[in-house]
Design an enzyme around this catalytic site. Structure first.
Site, short mmCIF file in Angstrom:
data_model
loop_
_atom_site.label_atom_id
_atom_site.label_comp_id
_atom_site.label_asym_id
_atom_site.label_seq_id
_atom_site.Cartn_x
_atom_site.Cartn_y
_atom_site.Cartn_z
N ASP A 1 0.85 -1.25 -0.05
CA ASP A 1 0.18 0.05 -0.08
C ASP A 1 0.79 1.16 -0.08
O ASP A 1 0.40 2.30 0.49
CB ASP A 1 -0.98 0.13 1.12
CG ASP A 1 -1.82 -1.29 1.41
OD1 ASP A 1 -2.23 -1.72 0.20
OD2 ASP A 1 -2.12 -1.77 2.10
N LYS B 1 1.73 2.25 -5.26
CA LYS B 1 2.17 1.47 -6.39
C LYS B 1 1.40 1.88 -7.62
O LYS B 1 1.62 2.46 -8.68
CB LYS B 1 2.54 0.01 -6.06
CG LYS B 1 3.50 -0.44 -5.21
CD LYS B 1 3.65 -1.87 -4.85
CE LYS B 1 2.33 -2.61 -4.21
NZ LYS B 1 2.00 -2.31 -3.01
N GLY C 1 -4.59 -4.30 -3.70
CA GLY C 1 -5.66 -3.37 -3.88
C GLY C 1 -4.86 -1.94 -4.36
O GLY C 1 -4.02 -1.34 -3.67
N HIS C 2 -5.00 -1.58 -5.73
CA HIS C 2 -4.04 -0.57 -6.20
C HIS C 2 -5.03 0.51 -6.51
O HIS C 2 -5.83 0.07 -7.49
CB HIS C 2 -3.28 -1.04 -7.24
CG HIS C 2 -2.20 -2.07 -6.94
ND1 HIS C 2 -1.17 -2.63 -7.69
CD2 HIS C 2 -1.63 -2.54 -5.58
CE1 HIS C 2 -0.55 -3.53 -7.30
NE2 HIS C 2 -0.84 -3.50 -5.90
N GLN D 1 2.12 -6.07 -3.09
CA GLN D 1 2.45 -6.25 -1.71
C GLN D 1 3.72 -5.14 -1.56
O GLN D 1 4.02 -4.35 -2.24
CB GLN D 1 2.81 -7.65 -1.34
CG GLN D 1 1.44 -8.45 -1.19
CD GLN D 1 0.82 -8.99 -2.55
OE1 GLN D 1 1.46 -9.42 -3.29
NE2 GLN D 1 -0.30 -8.67 -2.78
P1 GDP Z 1 -0.92 0.34 -3.47
O1 GDP Z 1 -1.59 -0.93 -2.98
O2 GDP Z 1 0.56 0.49 -3.40
O3 GDP Z 1 -1.21 0.80 -5.18
O4 GDP Z 1 -1.34 1.52 -2.64
P2 GDP Z 1 -2.93 1.56 -2.05
O5 GDP Z 1 -3.66 1.98 -3.34
O6 GDP Z 1 -3.44 0.36 -1.53
O7 GDP Z 1 -2.88 2.77 -1.02
C1 GDP Z 1 -2.30 4.04 -1.34
C2 GDP Z 1 -3.36 5.16 -0.92
O8 GDP Z 1 -2.69 6.18 -0.88
C3 GDP Z 1 -4.58 5.14 -1.93
O9 GDP Z 1 -5.58 5.68 -1.34
C4 GDP Z 1 -3.88 6.38 -2.86
O10 GDP Z 1 -5.03 6.99 -3.52
C5 GDP Z 1 -3.23 7.37 -1.93
N1 GDP Z 1 -2.02 8.01 -2.32
C6 GDP Z 1 -1.04 7.67 -3.21
N2 GDP Z 1 -0.09 8.64 -3.34
C7 GDP Z 1 -0.72 9.58 -2.46
C8 GDP Z 1 -0.02 10.88 -2.00
O11 GDP Z 1 1.18 11.15 -2.35
N3 GDP Z 1 -0.92 11.63 -1.13
C9 GDP Z 1 -1.87 11.22 -0.53
N4 GDP Z 1 -2.54 12.05 0.38
N5 GDP Z 1 -2.36 9.92 -0.97
C10 GDP Z 1 -1.65 9.18 -1.81
P1 IMO Z 2 -0.87 -4.16 -2.10
O1 IMO Z 2 -0.47 -4.63 -3.40
C1 IMO Z 2 -1.08 -4.75 2.14
C2 IMO Z 2 -0.77 -8.82 3.64
C3 IMO Z 2 -2.16 -9.13 4.31
C4 IMO Z 2 -1.46 -10.21 5.28
C5 IMO Z 2 -0.46 -10.97 4.72
C6 IMO Z 2 -0.62 -12.16 3.77
O2 IMO Z 2 -2.32 -3.41 -2.36
O3 IMO Z 2 0.11 -3.67 -1.60
P2 IMO Z 2 -2.33 -13.07 1.92
O4 IMO Z 2 -3.52 -12.78 1.78
O5 IMO Z 2 -1.23 -12.47 1.01
O6 IMO Z 2 -1.65 -14.34 2.35
O7 IMO Z 2 -2.02 -12.33 3.32
O8 IMO Z 2 0.27 -9.92 3.52
N1 IMO Z 2 -1.04 -8.10 2.37
C7 IMO Z 2 -1.19 -7.02 1.98
N2 IMO Z 2 -1.09 -5.75 2.81
N3 IMO Z 2 -1.25 -4.49 0.76
C8 IMO Z 2 -1.14 -5.66 -0.06
O9 IMO Z 2 -1.29 -5.58 -1.25
C9 IMO Z 2 -1.40 -6.76 0.65
N4 IMO Z 2 -1.57 -8.11 -0.05
C10 IMO Z 2 -1.47 -8.81 1.22
O10 IMO Z 2 -2.81 -8.17 4.95
O11 IMO Z 2 -0.95 -9.40 6.60
MG MG Z 3 -2.94 -1.80 -1.87
#
Ligand code: GDP
Ligand code: IMO
Ligand code: MG
Length: 425
Positions: free
Chosen positions: A14, A17, A41-42, A225
């Site tokens: 998270d 990416k 979840g991206h 991840q």
């Molecule tokens: P990912 O799994 O690495 O793609 O990241 P996620 O989407 O799960 O979580 C990142 C969260 O931070 C999302 O809600 C994005 O919209 C938000 N986000 C990404 N970059 C920024 C930033 O520079 N500033 C803020 N405030 N939010 C951001």
């Molecule tokens: P993105 O791509 C954050 C965590 C789960 C748990 C561990 C193992 O959005 O960054 P799993 O279901 O993979 O066997 O769970 O990994 N986990 C993540 N945490 N972002 C993710 O993906 C994750 N994918 C798995 O919460 O701790």
């Molecule tokens: Mg994510």
């Protein structure tokens, strides 16, 4: 000219990416997922409109860009089809430019059942998985009994494989967990229907990626991840079941390691983690609550609140090393705008880098404090506008980790970035 660029998370996931992949896809010909599954979840935000992707590469919102799901990804067909249909309902053309590797392992219904049963049995010691069947599917791959996407496409072959593997898993489900075994007919018929839906998208992805490279096309490899969730280098056993580090971009797609010329490590300016497991810099005070609130830290897949803490430079440095990071992208810098004082973890005391769960438990983080800037950096696009205090934190990250910061993200929208060196050029 760069041939391929890997984008991956350097923390516990998270890091942002998806946002950065979407941004850099502007100059890519294809985007490739190479590990993980729909545990990811991206989030992409474009003109205030939010899209969350789980299995489909974050290049899909750029017209004409081809999207590949490589052999290293575990694919749950129900989730994939739902994601395709949702995107198509909002007008995105998916089926004509999404390609799926026939070598990718399938997540079958019994994998999901097993994931959830095991977590329930562990009680307080649960990993806190996403419950999506990720671990059990990778286990079947390694045990050489897994069903691949290519197997789904052949009814007779599928029947034979499924008969054996379901007998095995049903034995465990029934006799070890005391739960209801799955019906062969239901699983089989459902799989056949799903196969029909995805059939035309299933190809030899590795061959196609090399075709792209031969044409001089640019590939973006999208990690899922983060490095501390890596099955080998992460906080084992509180990890996911794939290698999330850069070597996976090769093994999970069929590119050679020499086809990769740039690795972009995404790091939040602080740290979050979802699920259980070690987190040395975790905060339980009002600073942690402020990070969670300002960063809107809720899981994009499960909706669970994310644990929050200060940036851990010891872990980040290790991630820089194991990934061979070329440049870093620091995201969510704007979330720190209100803090009077900001801490960075610079040492685990006299602890060497932990190699086992019990070692993580005894880590005592040592911090260096930096003054905050207490003004808005939200949406900034020029480094010269950044407050001096923020600049010194960026400088410190560079000198501590030995990796240059090439990008800074200052907000969730596609356009809220400071580009210092373009990974794509
Ligand atoms: P990912 O799994 O690495 O793609 O990241 P996620 O989407 O799960 O979580 C990142 C969260 O931070 C999302 O809600 C994005 O919209 C938000 N986000 C990404 N970059 C920024 C930033 O520079 N500033 C803020 N405030 N939010 C951001
Ligand atoms: P993105 O791509 C954050 C965590 C789960 C748990 C561990 C193992 O959005 O960054 P799993 O279901 O993979 O066997 O769970 O990994 N986990 C993540 N945490 N972002 C993710 O993906 C994750 N994918 C798995 O919460 O701790
Ligand atoms: Mg994510």
């Amino acid at each position: 000219m760069k041939k391929s660029v890997v984008i991956l998370g350097t923390q516990w996931g998270d890091e942002g990416k998806g946002k950065i992949v979407d941004l850099l896809t502007e100059r890519a010909d294809a985007v490739v997922r190479f590990q993980g599954g729909h545990n990811a979840g991206h989030t992409l935000i474009i003109n205030d409109e939010k899209t969350v992707l789980h299995l489909i590469p974050s290049g899909i919102l750029r017209e004409g860009v081809k999207c590949y799901i490589g052999n290293g990804v575990v694919i749950e067909p129900t989730a994939l089809i739902k994601e395709i249909k949702n995107l198509e309902a909002s007008g995105v053309d998916v089926q004509s430019r999404l390609y799926i590797s026939k070598s990718a392992p399938v997540i079958m219904p019994y994998h999901i059942t097993l994931d959830q049963l095991r977590e329930a049995k562990k009680g307080k010691k649960a990993i806190g998985t996403t419950g999506r069947g990720i671990g059990p599917s990778y286990e079947d791959k390694v045990a050489r009994r897994g069903i691949r996407i290519g197997d789904l496409l052949h009814a007779d072959l599928l029947k034979e494989k499924l008969t054996h593997v379901l007998e095995y898993h049903n034995f465990v489900i029934k006799n070890y967990h005391g739960a209801e075994p799955l019906s062969f007919d239901e699983v089989y018929q459902n799989a056949l229907q799903q196969a029909d839906f995805i059939r035309d998208m299933c190809i030899d992805v590795t061959g196609e990626l090399h075709h792209h490279l031969n044409q001089g096309d640019k590939l973006l490899m999208e990690g899922a991840q983060g490095s501390l969730l890596d099955i080998d280098h992460g906080t084992y056993p509180f990890v996911t079941s794939s290698n999330t580090t850069s070597g996976s971009a090769s093994t999970g797609s069929g590119l050679g390691v020499t086809d990769i010329d740039y690795v972009l490590g995404i790091t939040k300016a602080y740290t979050t983690r979802v699920g259980g497991g070690p987190f040395p810099t975790e905060l339980f005070d009002e600073d942690g609550a402020e990070l969670a609130k300002r960063g809107v830290e809720f899981g994009a897949t499960t909706g669970r609140p994310r644990r929050c803490g200060w940036l851990d430079l010891v872990a980040l440095k290790r991630a820089v090393q194991v990934n061979g990071i070329t440049g870093l992208c620091v995201t969510k810098l704007d979330v720190l705008d209100t803090f009077k004082s900001i801490k960075l973890c610079t040492s685990y005391g006299d602890h060497s880098f932990p190699g086992a769960a019990h070692e993580w438990e005894s880590v005592q983080p040592v911090y260096q404090s930096f003054p905050g800037w207490q003004s808005s950096t939200r949406g900034m696009t020029e480094i010269k506008d950044l407050p001096a205090q923020a600049k010194s934190i960026i400088d410190f990250i560079e000198s501590f980790t030995g990796a240059p910061v090439h990008m800074i993200s200052t907000g969730p929208d596609r356009n809220e970035n400071i580009m210092l060196a373009d990974p794509m050029s």
